[in-house]
Motif scaffolding. Structure first.
Motif, short mmCIF file in Angstrom:
data_model
loop_
_atom_site.label_atom_id
_atom_site.label_comp_id
_atom_site.label_asym_id
_atom_site.label_seq_id
_atom_site.Cartn_x
_atom_site.Cartn_y
_atom_site.Cartn_z
N ALA A 78 0.82 -1.21 0.00
CA ALA A 78 0.00 0.00 0.00
C ALA A 78 0.86 1.26 0.00
CB ALA A 78 -0.93 -0.02 1.21
N VAL A 79 1.91 1.27 0.80
CA VAL A 79 2.78 2.46 0.86
C VAL A 79 3.52 2.64 -0.46
CG1 VAL A 79 4.78 3.47 2.01
CG2 VAL A 79 2.99 2.38 3.36
N THR A 80 3.97 1.55 -1.06
CA THR A 80 4.67 1.65 -2.35
C THR A 80 3.75 2.20 -3.44
OG1 THR A 80 6.08 -0.22 -1.73
CG2 THR A 80 6.01 0.40 -4.05
N VAL A 81 2.51 1.70 -3.50
CA VAL A 81 1.55 2.21 -4.49
C VAL A 81 1.24 3.67 -4.22
CG1 VAL A 81 -0.81 1.97 -5.34
CG2 VAL A 81 0.58 -0.07 -4.94
N LEU A 82 1.05 4.04 -2.95
CA LEU A 82 0.79 5.44 -2.61
C LEU A 82 1.96 6.32 -3.02
CD1 LEU A 82 -0.99 7.56 -1.22
CD2 LEU A 82 0.13 6.94 0.95
N PHE A 83 3.17 5.84 -2.80
CA PHE A 83 4.35 6.61 -3.19
C PHE A 83 4.40 6.80 -4.71
CE2 PHE A 83 8.76 6.63 -4.70
CZ PHE A 83 9.23 7.77 -4.06
N LEU A 84 4.07 5.75 -5.46
CA LEU A 84 4.07 5.87 -6.92
C LEU A 84 3.02 6.88 -7.39
CD1 LEU A 84 4.51 2.12 -7.99
CD2 LEU A 84 6.18 3.96 -8.17
N LEU A 85 1.85 6.87 -6.76
CA LEU A 85 0.82 7.83 -7.14
C LEU A 85 1.26 9.27 -6.84
CD1 LEU A 85 -2.39 5.96 -5.91
CD2 LEU A 85 -1.54 6.18 -8.26
N VAL A 86 1.87 9.47 -5.67
CA VAL A 86 2.35 10.81 -5.32
C VAL A 86 3.46 11.24 -6.28
CG1 VAL A 86 3.49 12.17 -3.54
CG2 VAL A 86 1.66 10.59 -2.92
N ALA A 87 4.39 10.32 -6.59
CA ALA A 87 5.47 10.65 -7.51
C ALA A 87 4.93 10.99 -8.89
CB ALA A 87 6.46 9.50 -7.59
N ALA A 88 3.93 10.21 -9.37
CA ALA A 88 3.35 10.50 -10.67
C ALA A 88 2.66 11.87 -10.67
CB ALA A 88 2.34 9.41 -11.05
N THR A 167 17.49 2.11 -12.80
CA THR A 167 17.78 2.51 -11.42
C THR A 167 16.50 2.77 -10.64
OG1 THR A 167 19.86 3.51 -12.15
CG2 THR A 167 19.00 4.20 -10.01
N THR A 168 15.54 3.44 -11.26
CA THR A 168 14.29 3.75 -10.58
C THR A 168 13.51 2.49 -10.24
OG1 THR A 168 14.18 5.85 -11.76
CG2 THR A 168 12.16 5.06 -10.74
N VAL A 169 13.39 1.58 -11.19
CA VAL A 169 12.65 0.33 -10.95
C VAL A 169 13.32 -0.49 -9.87
CG1 VAL A 169 11.91 -1.84 -12.00
CG2 VAL A 169 11.67 0.29 -13.27
N LEU A 170 14.65 -0.61 -9.95
CA LEU A 170 15.38 -1.38 -8.93
C LEU A 170 15.25 -0.74 -7.56
CD1 LEU A 170 17.22 -3.75 -8.32
CD2 LEU A 170 19.18 -2.35 -8.98
N ALA A 171 15.31 0.58 -7.50
CA ALA A 171 15.18 1.27 -6.21
C ALA A 171 13.79 1.06 -5.62
CB ALA A 171 15.48 2.76 -6.38
N LEU A 172 12.76 1.07 -6.46
CA LEU A 172 11.39 0.85 -5.96
C LEU A 172 11.22 -0.57 -5.42
CD1 LEU A 172 9.30 2.74 -8.67
CD2 LEU A 172 9.70 3.42 -6.30
N PHE A 173 11.77 -1.56 -6.13
CA PHE A 173 11.69 -2.93 -5.63
C PHE A 173 12.43 -3.08 -4.30
CE2 PHE A 173 10.28 -4.27 -9.89
CZ PHE A 173 9.33 -5.21 -9.53
N LEU A 174 13.62 -2.47 -4.23
CA LEU A 174 14.37 -2.54 -2.97
C LEU A 174 13.63 -1.83 -1.85
CD1 LEU A 174 18.01 -1.89 -4.25
CD2 LEU A 174 17.07 -4.04 -3.40
N MET A 175 13.00 -0.70 -2.15
CA MET A 175 12.22 0.00 -1.13
C MET A 175 11.09 -0.87 -0.61
SD MET A 175 10.04 3.56 -1.43
CE MET A 175 8.67 2.71 -2.22
N PHE A 176 10.41 -1.58 -1.52
CA PHE A 176 9.32 -2.47 -1.10
C PHE A 176 9.83 -3.55 -0.15
CE2 PHE A 176 7.29 -6.60 -1.87
CZ PHE A 176 6.02 -6.34 -1.37
#
Length: 380
Positions: A78-88, A167-176
Protein backbone atom coordinates in the motif's frame (compact mmCIF):
# COMPACT_ATOMS: atom_id res chain seq x y z
CA UNK A 1 76.52 23.07 28.21
CA UNK A 2 73.72 21.93 25.83
CA UNK A 3 72.07 18.57 26.45
CA UNK A 4 72.85 15.74 24.00
CA UNK A 5 70.26 13.45 22.49
CA UNK A 6 69.76 10.09 24.08
CA UNK A 7 70.48 7.40 21.49
CA UNK A 8 68.05 4.88 22.97
CA UNK A 9 65.16 7.34 23.18
CA UNK A 10 65.89 8.53 19.63
CA UNK A 11 65.79 4.99 18.23
CA UNK A 12 62.57 4.29 20.13
CA UNK A 13 60.95 7.45 18.76
CA UNK A 14 62.03 6.59 15.21
CA UNK A 15 60.70 3.04 15.51
CA UNK A 16 57.40 4.31 16.89
CA UNK A 17 57.10 6.89 14.10
CA UNK A 18 57.89 4.26 11.47
CA UNK A 19 55.33 1.82 12.90
CA UNK A 20 52.62 4.49 13.12
CA UNK A 21 53.40 5.69 9.58
CA UNK A 22 53.19 2.13 8.24
CA UNK A 23 49.87 1.56 10.01
CA UNK A 24 48.44 4.84 8.67
CA UNK A 25 49.67 3.94 5.18
CA UNK A 26 47.88 0.60 5.40
CA UNK A 27 44.69 2.31 6.57
CA UNK A 28 44.86 4.80 3.68
CA UNK A 29 45.57 1.97 1.22
CA UNK A 30 42.64 -0.11 2.43
CA UNK A 31 40.39 2.96 2.30
CA UNK A 32 41.45 3.60 -1.29
CA UNK A 33 40.78 -0.03 -2.18
CA UNK A 34 37.35 0.15 -0.55
CA UNK A 35 36.46 3.32 -2.46
CA UNK A 36 37.66 1.73 -5.71
CA UNK A 37 35.44 -1.30 -5.07
CA UNK A 38 32.48 0.99 -4.33
CA UNK A 39 33.15 2.83 -7.58
CA UNK A 40 33.14 -0.41 -9.55
CA UNK A 41 29.86 -1.42 -7.87
CA UNK A 42 28.22 2.01 -8.23
CA UNK A 43 25.54 0.71 -10.60
CA UNK A 44 24.27 -1.44 -7.72
CA UNK A 45 25.10 0.87 -4.82
CA UNK A 46 23.31 3.91 -6.31
CA UNK A 47 19.87 2.19 -6.46
CA UNK A 48 20.52 0.88 -2.95
CA UNK A 49 21.23 4.40 -1.68
CA UNK A 50 18.08 5.77 -3.34
CA UNK A 51 16.03 2.91 -1.89
CA UNK A 52 17.36 3.61 1.62
CA UNK A 53 16.56 7.32 1.32
CA UNK A 54 13.04 6.58 0.06
CA UNK A 55 12.55 4.02 2.82
CA UNK A 56 13.43 6.57 5.49
CA UNK A 57 10.69 8.83 4.09
CA UNK A 58 8.00 6.14 3.77
CA UNK A 59 8.79 4.02 6.81
CA UNK A 60 6.73 6.08 9.33
CA UNK A 61 3.56 5.42 7.29
CA UNK A 62 4.40 1.72 7.00
CA UNK A 63 5.09 1.49 10.72
CA UNK A 64 1.75 3.16 11.46
CA UNK A 65 -0.12 0.62 9.31
CA UNK A 66 1.74 -2.33 10.81
CA UNK A 67 0.96 -1.18 14.33
CA UNK A 68 -2.73 -1.07 13.43
CA UNK A 69 -2.86 -4.70 12.37
CA UNK A 70 -1.85 -4.58 8.72
CA UNK A 71 0.19 -7.50 7.39
CA UNK A 72 3.79 -6.45 6.54
CA UNK A 73 3.35 -7.34 2.86
CA UNK A 74 0.05 -5.50 2.60
CA UNK A 75 1.40 -2.43 4.39
CA UNK A 76 4.53 -2.31 2.21
CA UNK A 77 2.45 -2.75 -0.96
CA UNK A 78 0.00 0.00 0.00
CA UNK A 79 2.78 2.46 0.86
CA UNK A 80 4.67 1.65 -2.35
CA UNK A 81 1.55 2.21 -4.49
CA UNK A 82 0.79 5.44 -2.61
CA UNK A 83 4.35 6.61 -3.19
CA UNK A 84 4.07 5.87 -6.92
CA UNK A 85 0.82 7.83 -7.14
CA UNK A 86 2.35 10.81 -5.32
CA UNK A 87 5.47 10.65 -7.51
CA UNK A 88 3.35 10.50 -10.67
CA UNK A 89 1.35 13.52 -9.49
CA UNK A 90 4.54 15.45 -8.79
CA UNK A 91 5.90 14.63 -12.24
CA UNK A 92 2.70 15.74 -13.96
CA UNK A 93 2.08 18.89 -11.91
CA UNK A 94 5.60 20.09 -11.10
CA UNK A 95 8.36 18.24 -12.93
CA UNK A 96 7.14 18.90 -16.47
CA UNK A 97 6.75 22.70 -15.99
CA UNK A 98 10.08 22.84 -14.16
CA UNK A 99 11.86 20.94 -16.92
CA UNK A 100 10.37 23.24 -19.55
CA UNK A 101 11.59 26.34 -17.67
CA UNK A 102 15.00 24.98 -16.66
CA UNK A 103 16.68 26.60 -19.66
CA UNK A 104 15.14 29.98 -18.84
CA UNK A 105 16.30 29.62 -15.24
CA UNK A 106 19.88 28.89 -16.30
CA UNK A 107 19.83 31.77 -18.79
CA UNK A 108 18.49 34.16 -16.14
CA UNK A 109 21.25 33.20 -13.73
CA UNK A 110 23.86 33.71 -16.42
CA UNK A 111 22.43 37.13 -17.31
CA UNK A 112 22.42 38.06 -13.63
CA UNK A 113 26.11 37.25 -13.30
CA UNK A 114 26.85 39.32 -16.41
CA UNK A 115 24.85 42.16 -14.84
CA UNK A 116 26.98 41.96 -11.69
CA UNK A 117 30.10 41.91 -13.83
CA UNK A 118 29.05 45.12 -15.57
CA UNK A 119 28.24 46.76 -12.22
CA UNK A 120 31.64 45.76 -10.80
CA UNK A 121 33.41 47.21 -13.85
CA UNK A 122 31.81 50.64 -13.32
CA UNK A 123 32.10 53.16 -10.50
CA UNK A 124 32.73 53.05 -7.62
CA UNK A 125 34.60 49.73 -7.92
CA UNK A 126 36.03 50.19 -11.45
CA UNK A 127 37.24 46.61 -11.58
CA UNK A 128 38.61 45.91 -15.04
CA UNK A 129 41.07 43.12 -14.38
CA UNK A 130 41.01 40.37 -16.99
CA UNK A 131 41.26 37.70 -14.31
CA UNK A 132 38.09 39.00 -12.65
CA UNK A 133 36.30 38.98 -16.00
CA UNK A 134 37.48 35.44 -16.63
CA UNK A 135 36.28 34.40 -13.18
CA UNK A 136 32.83 35.86 -13.87
CA UNK A 137 32.68 34.07 -17.23
CA UNK A 138 33.69 30.79 -15.60
CA UNK A 139 31.10 31.24 -12.84
CA UNK A 140 28.40 32.01 -15.39
CA UNK A 141 29.17 28.91 -17.43
CA UNK A 142 29.46 26.75 -14.31
CA UNK A 143 26.15 27.87 -12.82
CA UNK A 144 24.37 27.75 -16.16
CA UNK A 145 25.34 24.11 -16.56
CA UNK A 146 24.81 23.23 -12.89
CA UNK A 147 21.26 24.60 -12.55
CA UNK A 148 19.99 22.35 -15.30
CA UNK A 149 21.74 19.38 -13.74
CA UNK A 150 20.27 20.11 -10.32
CA UNK A 151 16.74 20.39 -11.72
CA UNK A 152 17.24 17.18 -13.70
CA UNK A 153 18.47 15.37 -10.60
CA UNK A 154 15.48 16.65 -8.63
CA UNK A 155 13.02 15.57 -11.31
CA UNK A 156 14.37 12.14 -12.21
CA UNK A 157 16.01 11.17 -8.94
CA UNK A 158 18.81 9.32 -10.73
CA UNK A 159 22.35 10.15 -11.62
CA UNK A 160 22.25 9.61 -15.38
CA UNK A 161 19.60 9.50 -18.07
CA UNK A 162 20.87 6.28 -19.65
CA UNK A 163 20.25 3.97 -16.70
CA UNK A 164 17.53 6.11 -15.13
CA UNK A 165 14.65 3.73 -15.73
CA UNK A 166 16.57 0.67 -14.52
CA UNK A 167 17.78 2.51 -11.42
CA UNK A 168 14.29 3.75 -10.58
CA UNK A 169 12.65 0.33 -10.95
CA UNK A 170 15.38 -1.38 -8.93
CA UNK A 171 15.18 1.27 -6.21
CA UNK A 172 11.39 0.85 -5.96
CA UNK A 173 11.69 -2.93 -5.63
CA UNK A 174 14.37 -2.54 -2.97
CA UNK A 175 12.22 0.00 -1.13
CA UNK A 176 9.32 -2.47 -1.10
CA UNK A 177 11.49 -5.23 0.37
CA UNK A 178 13.01 -2.84 2.92
CA UNK A 179 9.54 -1.79 4.05
CA UNK A 180 8.36 -5.39 4.17
CA UNK A 181 11.33 -7.12 5.80
CA UNK A 182 13.21 -4.22 7.39
CA UNK A 183 12.55 -5.11 11.07
CA UNK A 184 13.81 -8.66 10.45
CA UNK A 185 17.12 -7.54 8.98
CA UNK A 186 19.04 -6.86 12.20
CA UNK A 187 18.07 -10.17 13.88
CA UNK A 188 19.05 -12.00 10.68
CA UNK A 189 22.35 -10.10 10.55
CA UNK A 190 23.03 -10.99 14.18
CA UNK A 191 22.66 -14.69 13.41
CA UNK A 192 25.01 -14.51 10.41
CA UNK A 193 27.95 -12.75 12.07
CA UNK A 194 30.42 -14.47 14.40
CA UNK A 195 31.58 -13.42 17.84
CA UNK A 196 31.84 -9.73 18.67
CA UNK A 197 30.65 -8.70 15.20
CA UNK A 198 27.20 -10.09 15.99
CA UNK A 199 26.85 -7.29 18.56
CA UNK A 200 28.83 -4.43 17.03
CA UNK A 201 27.56 -4.45 13.43
CA UNK A 202 23.81 -4.49 14.29
CA UNK A 203 24.35 -1.77 16.91
CA UNK A 204 26.14 0.50 14.41
CA UNK A 205 23.51 -0.28 11.75
CA UNK A 206 20.66 0.66 14.10
CA UNK A 207 22.31 3.94 15.07
CA UNK A 208 23.11 4.73 11.44
CA UNK A 209 19.51 4.07 10.41
CA UNK A 210 18.18 6.39 13.12
CA UNK A 211 20.60 9.13 12.10
CA UNK A 212 19.86 8.76 8.39
CA UNK A 213 16.10 8.75 8.95
CA UNK A 214 16.24 11.80 11.20
CA UNK A 215 18.30 13.72 8.65
CA UNK A 216 16.24 12.85 5.56
CA UNK A 217 12.81 13.41 7.12
CA UNK A 218 13.75 16.65 8.86
CA UNK A 219 15.51 18.09 5.82
CA UNK A 220 12.62 17.13 3.54
CA UNK A 221 10.08 18.80 5.82
CA UNK A 222 12.17 21.92 6.35
CA UNK A 223 12.96 22.09 2.63
CA UNK A 224 9.26 21.88 1.83
CA UNK A 225 8.49 24.71 4.23
CA UNK A 226 11.30 26.83 2.77
CA UNK A 227 10.09 26.17 -0.77
CA UNK A 228 6.50 27.11 0.10
CA UNK A 229 7.31 30.32 1.97
CA UNK A 230 10.00 31.52 -0.44
CA UNK A 231 7.82 30.58 -3.42
CA UNK A 232 4.93 32.61 -1.99
CA UNK A 233 7.25 35.56 -1.44
CA UNK A 234 8.56 35.38 -4.99
CA UNK A 235 5.02 35.12 -6.34
CA UNK A 236 3.87 38.16 -4.35
CA UNK A 237 6.83 40.22 -5.51
CA UNK A 238 6.20 39.15 -9.10
CA UNK A 239 9.47 37.34 -9.82
CA UNK A 240 9.28 34.98 -12.82
CA UNK A 241 10.18 31.27 -12.70
CA UNK A 242 8.61 30.85 -9.26
CA UNK A 243 8.07 27.09 -9.60
CA UNK A 244 11.64 26.21 -10.68
CA UNK A 245 13.05 28.42 -7.92
CA UNK A 246 10.81 26.73 -5.32
CA UNK A 247 11.91 23.27 -6.50
CA UNK A 248 15.55 24.40 -6.44
CA UNK A 249 15.03 25.64 -2.85
CA UNK A 250 13.57 22.26 -1.82
CA UNK A 251 16.42 20.25 -3.36
CA UNK A 252 19.07 22.60 -1.97
CA UNK A 253 17.77 22.00 1.57
CA UNK A 254 19.45 18.57 1.47
CA UNK A 255 22.84 20.31 1.20
CA UNK A 256 23.10 22.16 4.53
CA UNK A 257 24.54 25.70 4.59
CA UNK A 258 25.79 25.76 0.99
CA UNK A 259 22.45 24.72 -0.50
CA UNK A 260 20.55 27.58 1.12
CA UNK A 261 23.18 30.10 0.00
CA UNK A 262 23.11 28.80 -3.56
CA UNK A 263 19.30 28.79 -3.86
CA UNK A 264 19.04 32.27 -2.37
CA UNK A 265 21.76 33.57 -4.68
CA UNK A 266 19.92 32.23 -7.74
CA UNK A 267 16.59 33.75 -6.63
CA UNK A 268 18.16 37.16 -6.02
CA UNK A 269 19.87 37.09 -9.42
CA UNK A 270 16.61 36.25 -11.21
CA UNK A 271 14.84 39.10 -9.38
CA UNK A 272 17.69 41.48 -10.20
CA UNK A 273 17.61 40.74 -13.91
CA UNK A 274 13.83 40.63 -14.35
CA UNK A 275 12.49 43.16 -11.79
CA UNK A 276 15.39 45.41 -10.88
CA UNK A 277 17.45 46.12 -7.73
CA UNK A 278 14.50 47.10 -5.51
CA UNK A 279 12.69 43.78 -5.93
CA UNK A 280 16.02 41.96 -5.64
CA UNK A 281 16.53 43.53 -2.21
CA UNK A 282 12.97 42.57 -1.24
CA UNK A 283 13.62 38.97 -2.34
CA UNK A 284 16.86 38.98 -0.35
CA UNK A 285 14.97 40.17 2.74
CA UNK A 286 12.34 37.43 2.26
CA UNK A 287 15.01 34.74 1.94
CA UNK A 288 16.90 35.97 5.02
CA UNK A 289 13.65 36.06 7.03
CA UNK A 290 12.69 32.53 5.98
CA UNK A 291 16.18 31.22 6.72
CA UNK A 292 16.09 32.81 10.17
CA UNK A 293 12.65 31.31 10.78
CA UNK A 294 13.99 27.94 9.68
CA UNK A 295 17.06 28.06 11.87
CA UNK A 296 15.28 29.31 15.00
CA UNK A 297 11.85 27.66 14.74
CA UNK A 298 11.55 24.91 12.11
CA UNK A 299 14.77 23.03 12.74
CA UNK A 300 14.40 22.81 16.56
CA UNK A 301 10.79 21.66 16.15
CA UNK A 302 11.25 18.90 13.55
CA UNK A 303 14.81 17.78 14.31
CA UNK A 304 14.96 16.85 17.95
CA UNK A 305 18.30 15.12 17.58
CA UNK A 306 20.94 16.72 15.41
CA UNK A 307 23.65 15.06 13.38
CA UNK A 308 26.37 15.99 15.85
CA UNK A 309 28.48 17.59 13.11
CA UNK A 310 30.17 20.96 13.35
CA UNK A 311 29.39 23.52 10.66
CA UNK A 312 33.00 23.42 9.47
CA UNK A 313 32.79 19.64 9.05
CA UNK A 314 29.61 20.04 6.99
CA UNK A 315 31.26 22.64 4.74
CA UNK A 316 34.30 20.44 4.17
CA UNK A 317 32.14 17.36 3.54
CA UNK A 318 29.96 19.15 0.98
CA UNK A 319 33.02 20.59 -0.76
CA UNK A 320 34.77 17.22 -0.90
CA UNK A 321 31.65 15.42 -2.05
CA UNK A 322 31.01 17.97 -4.78
CA UNK A 323 34.59 17.76 -6.06
CA UNK A 324 34.54 13.95 -6.11
CA UNK A 325 31.05 13.20 -7.44
CA UNK A 326 29.46 16.48 -8.50
CA UNK A 327 25.87 17.16 -7.47
CA UNK A 328 25.30 13.59 -6.30
CA UNK A 329 28.34 13.88 -4.04
CA UNK A 330 27.08 17.16 -2.59
CA UNK A 331 23.69 15.62 -1.80
CA UNK A 332 25.19 12.51 -0.18
CA UNK A 333 28.14 14.18 1.56
CA UNK A 334 26.37 15.14 4.80
CA UNK A 335 24.56 11.78 5.35
CA UNK A 336 27.81 9.93 4.69
CA UNK A 337 29.69 12.19 7.10
CA UNK A 338 26.97 11.62 9.71
CA UNK A 339 27.25 7.84 9.30
CA UNK A 340 31.03 8.05 9.64
CA UNK A 341 30.53 10.08 12.83
CA UNK A 342 28.17 7.38 14.15
CA UNK A 343 30.81 4.70 13.49
CA UNK A 344 33.55 6.82 15.07
CA UNK A 345 31.50 7.52 18.21
CA UNK A 346 30.71 3.83 18.60
CA UNK A 347 34.39 2.92 18.27
CA UNK A 348 35.27 5.53 20.88
CA UNK A 349 32.70 4.08 23.24
CA UNK A 350 34.09 0.58 22.80
CA UNK A 351 37.74 1.63 23.12
CA UNK A 352 37.27 3.96 26.08
CA UNK A 353 37.69 2.87 29.67
CA UNK A 354 34.48 2.63 31.66
CA UNK A 355 33.96 5.59 34.00
CA UNK A 356 34.98 4.91 37.57
CA UNK A 357 32.21 5.17 40.10
CA UNK A 358 32.97 7.60 42.94
CA UNK A 359 33.53 6.12 46.39
CA UNK A 360 30.40 6.95 48.36
CA UNK A 361 31.40 5.15 51.56
CA UNK A 362 31.51 7.60 54.47
CA UNK A 363 34.61 7.45 56.65
CA UNK A 364 34.07 5.74 59.96
CA UNK A 365 34.92 7.65 63.15
CA UNK A 366 35.36 6.50 66.73
CA UNK A 367 33.59 9.53 68.16
CA UNK A 368 30.19 8.76 69.75
CA UNK A 369 27.07 10.28 68.28
CA UNK A 370 25.83 12.94 70.69
CA UNK A 371 23.14 14.41 68.50
CA UNK A 372 19.49 15.12 69.13
CA UNK A 373 18.61 11.45 68.94
CA UNK A 374 19.24 11.06 72.69
CA UNK A 375 15.87 10.88 74.45
CA UNK A 376 15.05 13.63 76.95
CA UNK A 377 13.07 12.71 80.05
CA UNK A 378 10.39 15.09 81.20
CA UNK A 379 10.28 15.93 84.94
CA UNK A 380 7.56 14.25 86.95
Amino acid sequence: MSATLNAKKTRTALRTSARVSLEMLLVVLMTAVGLWILGRMWSVIWPLVIALLLTTLTWPVTRFLRRHGWHPTLAASAVTVLFLLVAAGIIVLIAVPVASQAGDLATGVSNGIQHLRGWAAGPPLNIGDDQVSTAFDTAANRIQSSVGSIVTAAVTGVGTVVNGLVTTVLALFLMFFFLKDGPRFLPWLTRQLPGRLATDVPAVAARGWDTLGSFVRSQAFVGLLDAVFIGLGLWIVGVPLVLPLAVLTFVSAFVPIIGALFAGFVAVLIALVSNGPTDALIVLAIIVAVQQLEGNVFQPMVQSRGLGLHAAVILLAVTLGGSLAGIVGSLLAVPVAALIAVLWNYLREQLSDPPQEPDTDEPKTDEPDTGASVPVQKPA
